[in-house]
Design a protein around this motif. Structure first.
Motif, PDB file in Angstrom:
ATOM      1  N   ALA A 150      -8.302  14.519 -25.218  1.00 52.43           N
ATOM      2  CA  ALA A 150      -7.393  13.602 -24.534  1.00 52.43           C
ATOM      3  C   ALA A 150      -7.007  14.107 -23.149  1.00 52.43           C
ATOM      4  O   ALA A 150      -6.954  13.342 -22.183  1.00 52.43           O
ATOM      5  CB  ALA A 150      -6.143  13.389 -25.383  1.00 52.43           C
ATOM      6  N   GLU A 151      -6.782  15.395 -23.058  1.00 57.68           N
ATOM      7  CA  GLU A 151      -6.328  15.981 -21.787  1.00 57.68           C
ATOM      8  C   GLU A 151      -7.370  15.772 -20.681  1.00 57.68           C
ATOM      9  O   GLU A 151      -7.051  15.337 -19.565  1.00 57.68           O
ATOM     10  CB  GLU A 151      -6.062  17.479 -22.021  1.00 57.68           C
ATOM     11  N   THR A 152      -8.643  16.056 -21.010  1.00 61.67           N
ATOM     12  CA  THR A 152      -9.724  15.907 -20.038  1.00 61.67           C
ATOM     13  C   THR A 152      -9.921  14.437 -19.668  1.00 61.67           C
ATOM     14  O   THR A 152     -10.167  14.100 -18.512  1.00 61.67           O
ATOM     15  CB  THR A 152     -11.046  16.452 -20.634  1.00 61.67           C
ATOM     16  N   ALA A 153      -9.830  13.580 -20.696  1.00 59.97           N
ATOM     17  CA  ALA A 153     -10.008  12.148 -20.468  1.00 59.97           C
ATOM     18  C   ALA A 153      -8.990  11.655 -19.447  1.00 59.97           C
ATOM     19  O   ALA A 153      -9.324  10.941 -18.495  1.00 59.97           O
ATOM     20  CB  ALA A 153      -9.842  11.384 -21.780  1.00 59.97           C
ATOM     21  N   TRP A 154      -7.780  12.061 -19.644  1.00 60.54           N
ATOM     22  CA  TRP A 154      -6.685  11.698 -18.745  1.00 60.54           C
ATOM     23  C   TRP A 154      -6.971  12.155 -17.308  1.00 60.54           C
ATOM     24  O   TRP A 154      -6.793  11.425 -16.342  1.00 60.54           O
ATOM     25  CB  TRP A 154      -5.421  12.346 -19.311  1.00 60.54           C
ATOM     26  N   GLU A 155      -7.465  13.399 -17.201  1.00 64.94           N
ATOM     27  CA  GLU A 155      -7.767  13.984 -15.892  1.00 64.94           C
ATOM     28  C   GLU A 155      -8.858  13.190 -15.161  1.00 64.94           C
ATOM     29  O   GLU A 155      -8.778  12.918 -13.974  1.00 64.94           O
ATOM     30  CB  GLU A 155      -8.209  15.442 -16.109  1.00 64.94           C
ATOM     31  N   ARG A 156      -9.875  12.792 -15.931  1.00 61.68           N
ATOM     32  CA  ARG A 156     -10.976  12.015 -15.329  1.00 61.68           C
ATOM     33  C   ARG A 156     -10.480  10.672 -14.814  1.00 61.68           C
ATOM     34  O   ARG A 156     -10.893  10.208 -13.757  1.00 61.68           O
ATOM     35  CB  ARG A 156     -12.092  11.791 -16.359  1.00 61.68           C
ATOM     36  N   LEU A 157      -9.598  10.089 -15.569  1.00 58.24           N
ATOM     37  CA  LEU A 157      -9.064   8.797 -15.168  1.00 58.24           C
ATOM     38  C   LEU A 157      -8.245   8.940 -13.884  1.00 58.24           C
ATOM     39  O   LEU A 157      -8.355   8.145 -12.965  1.00 58.24           O
ATOM     40  CB  LEU A 157      -8.181   8.250 -16.300  1.00 58.24           C
ATOM     41  N   ARG A 158      -7.475  10.005 -13.865  1.00 62.33           N
ATOM     42  CA  ARG A 158      -6.589  10.229 -12.747  1.00 62.33           C
ATOM     43  C   ARG A 158      -7.358  10.454 -11.452  1.00 62.33           C
ATOM     44  O   ARG A 158      -6.911  10.082 -10.379  1.00 62.33           O
ATOM     45  CB  ARG A 158      -5.719  11.452 -13.036  1.00 62.33           C
ATOM     46  N   THR A 159      -8.526  11.081 -11.542  1.00 65.33           N
ATOM     47  CA  THR A 159      -9.297  11.387 -10.349  1.00 65.33           C
ATOM     48  C   THR A 159     -10.402  10.366 -10.112  1.00 65.33           C
ATOM     49  O   THR A 159     -11.312  10.588  -9.327  1.00 65.33           O
ATOM     50  CB  THR A 159      -9.905  12.795 -10.440  1.00 65.33           C
ATOM     51  N   GLY A 160     -10.317   9.237 -10.818  1.00 59.54           N
ATOM     52  CA  GLY A 160     -11.241   8.139 -10.518  1.00 59.54           C
ATOM     53  C   GLY A 160     -12.644   8.343 -11.037  1.00 59.54           C
ATOM     54  O   GLY A 160     -13.549   7.603 -10.678  1.00 59.54           O
ATOM     55  N   LYS A 161     -12.852   9.341 -11.902  1.00 61.28           N
ATOM     56  CA  LYS A 161     -14.197   9.582 -12.392  1.00 61.28           C
ATOM     57  C   LYS A 161     -14.551   8.646 -13.537  1.00 61.28           C
ATOM     58  O   LYS A 161     -15.706   8.476 -13.884  1.00 61.28           O
ATOM     59  CB  LYS A 161     -14.354  11.036 -12.843  1.00 61.28           C
ATOM     60  N   THR A 162     -13.540   8.087 -14.117  1.00 67.07           N
ATOM     61  CA  THR A 162     -13.797   7.119 -15.172  1.00 67.07           C
ATOM     62  C   THR A 162     -12.864   5.934 -14.956  1.00 67.07           C
ATOM     63  O   THR A 162     -11.893   6.028 -14.198  1.00 67.07           O
ATOM     64  CB  THR A 162     -13.584   7.751 -16.562  1.00 67.07           C
ATOM     65  N   GLU A 163     -13.231   4.805 -15.577  1.00 66.09           N
ATOM     66  CA  GLU A 163     -12.424   3.619 -15.319  1.00 66.09           C
ATOM     67  C   GLU A 163     -11.409   3.321 -16.417  1.00 66.09           C
ATOM     68  O   GLU A 163     -10.386   2.689 -16.185  1.00 66.09           O
ATOM     69  CB  GLU A 163     -13.347   2.400 -15.152  1.00 66.09           C
ATOM     70  N   LEU A 164     -11.753   3.771 -17.648  1.00 62.74           N
ATOM     71  CA  LEU A 164     -10.920   3.380 -18.769  1.00 62.74           C
ATOM     72  C   LEU A 164     -10.953   4.472 -19.836  1.00 62.74           C
ATOM     73  O   LEU A 164     -11.999   5.067 -20.083  1.00 62.74           O
ATOM     74  CB  LEU A 164     -11.470   2.069 -19.357  1.00 62.74           C
ATOM     75  N   VAL A 165      -9.818   4.731 -20.429  1.00 66.41           N
ATOM     76  CA  VAL A 165      -9.773   5.697 -21.536  1.00 66.41           C
ATOM     77  C   VAL A 165      -9.283   4.970 -22.783  1.00 66.41           C
ATOM     78  O   VAL A 165      -8.320   4.205 -22.730  1.00 66.41           O
ATOM     79  CB  VAL A 165      -8.834   6.882 -21.204  1.00 66.41           C
ATOM     80  N   LEU A 166     -10.010   5.188 -23.903  1.00 71.01           N
ATOM     81  CA  LEU A 166      -9.573   4.623 -25.184  1.00 71.01           C
ATOM     82  C   LEU A 166      -8.980   5.741 -26.022  1.00 71.01           C
ATOM     83  O   LEU A 166      -9.643   6.745 -26.273  1.00 71.01           O
ATOM     84  CB  LEU A 166     -10.774   4.047 -25.949  1.00 71.01           C
ATOM     85  N   VAL A 167      -7.757   5.548 -26.412  1.00 69.49           N
ATOM     86  CA  VAL A 167      -7.138   6.554 -27.285  1.00 69.49           C
ATOM     87  C   VAL A 167      -7.014   5.947 -28.680  1.00 69.49           C
ATOM     88  O   VAL A 167      -6.277   4.978 -28.869  1.00 69.49           O
ATOM     89  CB  VAL A 167      -5.745   6.961 -26.761  1.00 69.49           C
ATOM     90  N   PRO A 168      -7.787   6.484 -29.689  1.00 70.27           N
ATOM     91  CA  PRO A 168      -7.740   5.922 -31.042  1.00 70.27           C
ATOM     92  C   PRO A 168      -6.363   6.151 -31.652  1.00 70.27           C
ATOM     93  O   PRO A 168      -5.746   7.200 -31.453  1.00 70.27           O
ATOM     94  CB  PRO A 168      -8.799   6.721 -31.802  1.00 70.27           C
ATOM     95  N   HIS A 169      -5.868   5.152 -32.353  1.00 70.03           N
ATOM     96  CA  HIS A 169      -4.609   5.324 -33.091  1.00 70.03           C
ATOM     97  C   HIS A 169      -4.880   6.129 -34.341  1.00 70.03           C
ATOM     98  O   HIS A 169      -5.916   5.950 -34.979  1.00 70.03           O
ATOM     99  CB  HIS A 169      -4.023   3.957 -33.455  1.00 70.03           C
TER     100      HIS A 169
END
Ligand SMILES: Nc1ncnc2c1ncn2[C@@H]1O[C@H](COP(=O)(O)OP(=O)(O)O)[C@@H](O)[C@H]1O
Ligand SMILES: [Mg+2]
Lengths: 320, 357
Positions: free
Chosen positions: B95-114
């Motif tokens: 989750a931490e890395t996913a968030w970082e990628r989103l923040r720096t524009g490397k990815t467009e969307l993050v899905l966090v499973p419930h």
């Protein structure tokens, strides 16, 4: 007398195709304290020559010595000691006269105060005017001020008055004369014979990259044999121009040379007060009538025509 | 006292500083020319607006999605990967890395499973067009006959939105454009007007002249950059996380570098057309690859060495690190050194090959 500029066997070939031989073996010696002019038609090689002397162009061959220094070894020192005005420079239009001169002054170790240079060319009132708002003559005087602001010993000017009206030209001449009168040296180019005649102490007539005559304007004009010119045209009984007998006019006393162009007959004459009555008598005796008649002093233009058969102004079109 | 200085009233005592005068002349010329001000300040901004719109509206062909590691992550991955139009590039990351990628524009969307119930939280920045499209595209694929509960979490925290990512990119872009056009045009114009030749005929030092051009460019850039940062702050609340001094240092270095490159590009050109063509040729790869609008890491791996070597990439990367993450300069030294190298080398080569007439 010391020599300010000396060049020997100067040759400049602009690489082609086709290669242009702009200067073809030119020798020159300018004395300290004189105003020396290179007079010649467009394309004669004046700009090429003066830019080689200014150290802006490399000659193809030949040697150049300026103020007893050579451009290869002493460029930095020479730049401090000479002033240059190019044939065409558009100084920054957005700067004022004064700002332009402060900029140029800053490049020299010593020189005039910018205000002094401005006063020298009578632009004091325009000191805060932008260059873009100046007239042609004022711009040319500013260019002169830029050349003078380093207080040079030697001034190079390439066609300093081309395109200016008579009054503006006279102002520029006055500035150049005052500089020369302080014992400084001037080397200029021009295609105006009156400029060379009135301004220069000595003149070299240049054509096709070579000097074809050199001397004081007076010496050059005297070399024609006569210092006066009589020009006239003839009409016969039917109002037509008859075929003139040129040899016949050469017999008139004190006439040294005869030439004809476009129906005008042109005599180089030593003493017009003797030649003119004799000429008129002869014409009356042979029943010829005058269409027009003028007498004037011979000029450097006549010298150029007698040497090349062409006029200064249209020489370029007749280039071989 | 020597005879000379006594007798001559013209002997000047005032000190002159040619470099200073050259810069002053350039600055005056510039601010007295309204058209030039438009080209230097207005044009880059207009261009970025236009480019921004163009990029925002481009059809998405590949969508970068990160699934935060958790229950059901594999299922979603295979579901999305098998989809064709649009194609999804899916990664499973902590989750931490996913968030970082989103923040720096490397990815467009993050899905966090419930953890319970099989639903997801969509994490994205609604201000970013690509993210919005990705959000709807992913949702469409996931929503089969059995409706999956979806929650949304918008990245509106300052420093984590797309606009925060975009501003350093635009800043880099305008430093590049301003430096190159600003120095390049003026140089060629002076060459055409024979002003360079006239200056060559004085004792002026060539180094002073070229340095003057670059220094004046640094001055012109100040209002440009301030305007942009101020606008971003007032309109979008974009803030600088790192020290302002570090940011200023990077900006000055970037402006210097691109002024140097501009000088090099213009060092031989005889016409405005030539210099424009050359400028575009030099800038085009950087426009495309250096990560102005999205992270350059999204380009294939084999291109990465090339991309990293382009001077705009280290500039934008360091601007982003400083503005978004507050990375100290010391950590960024390799990129900054590369920039400085580009600037100095360009200046040195330009000085050597410069055409004065
Ligand atoms: N850069 C150049 N390249 C090729 N030919 C040139 C160049 N400059 C001048 N020329 C040619 O050299 C000759 C002499 O030119 P120039 O020195 O300018 O003469 P002037 O100043 O007497 O009018 C002309 O035929 C001109 O066309
Ligand atoms: Mg000429």
């Amino acid at each position: 007398m010391t020599v300010a500029i000396r060049c020997r066997q100067l040759v400049k070939v602009y690489p082609g195709p086709p290669p242009v031989e702009a200067v073809r073996g030119l020798d020159l010696e300018v004395q300290t304290g004189e105003c020396f002019g290179m007079l010649g038609p467009n394309g004669a090689g004046k700009t090429t020559t003066i830019e080689i002397l200014e150290g802006l162009l490399k000659p193809t061959s030949g040697s150049v010595e300026v103020l007893s220094r050579s451009w290869d070894r002493d460029e930095a020192e020479l730049r401090q000691r000479i002033g240059i005005s190019l044939q065409e420079t558009k100084l920054s239009e957005k700067l004022t006269v004064r700002e332009t001169l402060v900029l140029f002054r800053s490049f020299y170790r010593q020189g005039l105060e910018p205000e002094e240079a401005i006063a020298l060319v009578s632009l004091t009132e325009k000191s805060r005017t932008r260059v873009g708002k100046l007239s042609g003559g004022q711009k040319q005087r500013l260019a002169l001020a830029c050349a003078l602001v380093g207080d040079p010993e030697l001034l190079f000017l390439d066609e300093p008055t081309t395109g200016l009206d008579p009054q503006a030209r006279r102002q520029v001449w006055d500035i150049i004369r005052r500089f020369r009168d302080r014992g400084r040296t001037v080397m200029l180019t021009t295609h105006y014979m009156d400029e060379a005649e009135r301004l220069c102490d000595r003149v070299a007539i240049v054509d096709h990259g070579k000097i074809i005559a050199e001397g004081t304007p007076r010496e050059l004009i005297q070399s024609l044999g006569g210092e006066h010119i009589i020009e006239f045209s003839l009409i016969d009984g039917n109002g037509r121009a008859p075929q003139a007998e040129l040899q016949w006019f050469a017999q008139v006393p004190t006439v040294h040379a005869v030439r004809e162009e476009d129906g005008q007959i042109c005599l180089s004459v030593g003493e017009p007060h003797i030649a003119l009555p004799a000429l008129l008598n002869r014409l009356r005796d042979s029943g010829l009538e005058l269409g027009s008649l003028t007498t004037r002093h011979a000029s450097l233009e006549d010298v150029f025509v007698s040497l090349t058969g062409r006029h200064l102004r249209d020489a370029e079109t007749n280039r071989p | 006292m020597s005879q000379e200085s006594v007798s001559s009233s013209t002997a000047s005592t005032r000190r002159y500083y040619p470099l200073l005068e050259l810069v002053a002349a350039r600055v005056r010329e510039f601010y007295r020319e309204p058209e030039a001000i438009f080209w230097v300040y207005g044009f880059p901004i207009l261009m970025t607006i236009a480019l921004g719109i163009a990029f925002a509206n481009k059809p998405i062909t590949q969508v970068d999605v990160v699934v935060a590691a958790g229950p059901g992550d594999r299922e979603v991955e295979s579901l999305l990967t098998s989809h064709d139009d649009p194609k999804f590039q899916v990664r499973i990351l902590p989750a931490e890395t996913a968030w970082e990628r989103l923040r720096t524009g490397k990815t467009e969307l993050v899905l966090v499973p419930h953890t319970a119930g099989g639903g997801f939280t969509f994490l994205y920045d609604p201000a970013r067009a690509e993210s919005m499209m990705a959000r709807f595209a992913v949702n469409e694929v996931l929503q089969g006959p059995k409706r999956i509960p979806i929650e949304e979490q918008h990245m509106t925290e300052r420093g984590s939105r797309y606009i925060d990512f975009l501003i350093p990119g635009l800043l880099g872009l305008s430093l590049m454009g301003g430096g190159m056009w600003g120095v390049g045009f003026v140089t060629v114009d002076m060459r055409i007007r024979m002003l360079l030749k006239r200056l060559l005929a004085t004792p002026m030092r060539k180094r002073d002249f070229l340095l003057g051009l670059m220094l004046s460019r640094l001055l012109f850039m100040i209002p440009e950059v301030l305007l942009m940062l101020l606008f971003a702050w007032l309109a979008f609340g974009v803030e600088v996380r790192g020290s302002l001094l570090s940011l200023a240092f990077i900006i000055v270095l970037g402006a210097f570098t691109f002024a140097g490159i501009g000088l090099l590009v213009a060092s031989r050109a005889r016409t405005i057309e030539t210099v424009s063509g050359l400028m575009n040729l030099v800038m085009l790869p950087m426009w495309l690859l250096s990560g102005i609008f999205f992270s350059s890491e999204r380009f294939p791996a084999f291109l990465q060495p090339l991309i990293k070597a382009l001077p705009l990439t280290p500039l934008i990367d360091t601007l982003r690190s400083t503005m978004l993450e507050g990375t100290p300069l010391i950590v960024l030294w390799p990129e900054l050194a590369l920039l400085a190298l580009y600037g100095t080398l360009s200046f040195a080569i330009a000085l050597k090959i410069f055409r004065w007439q």
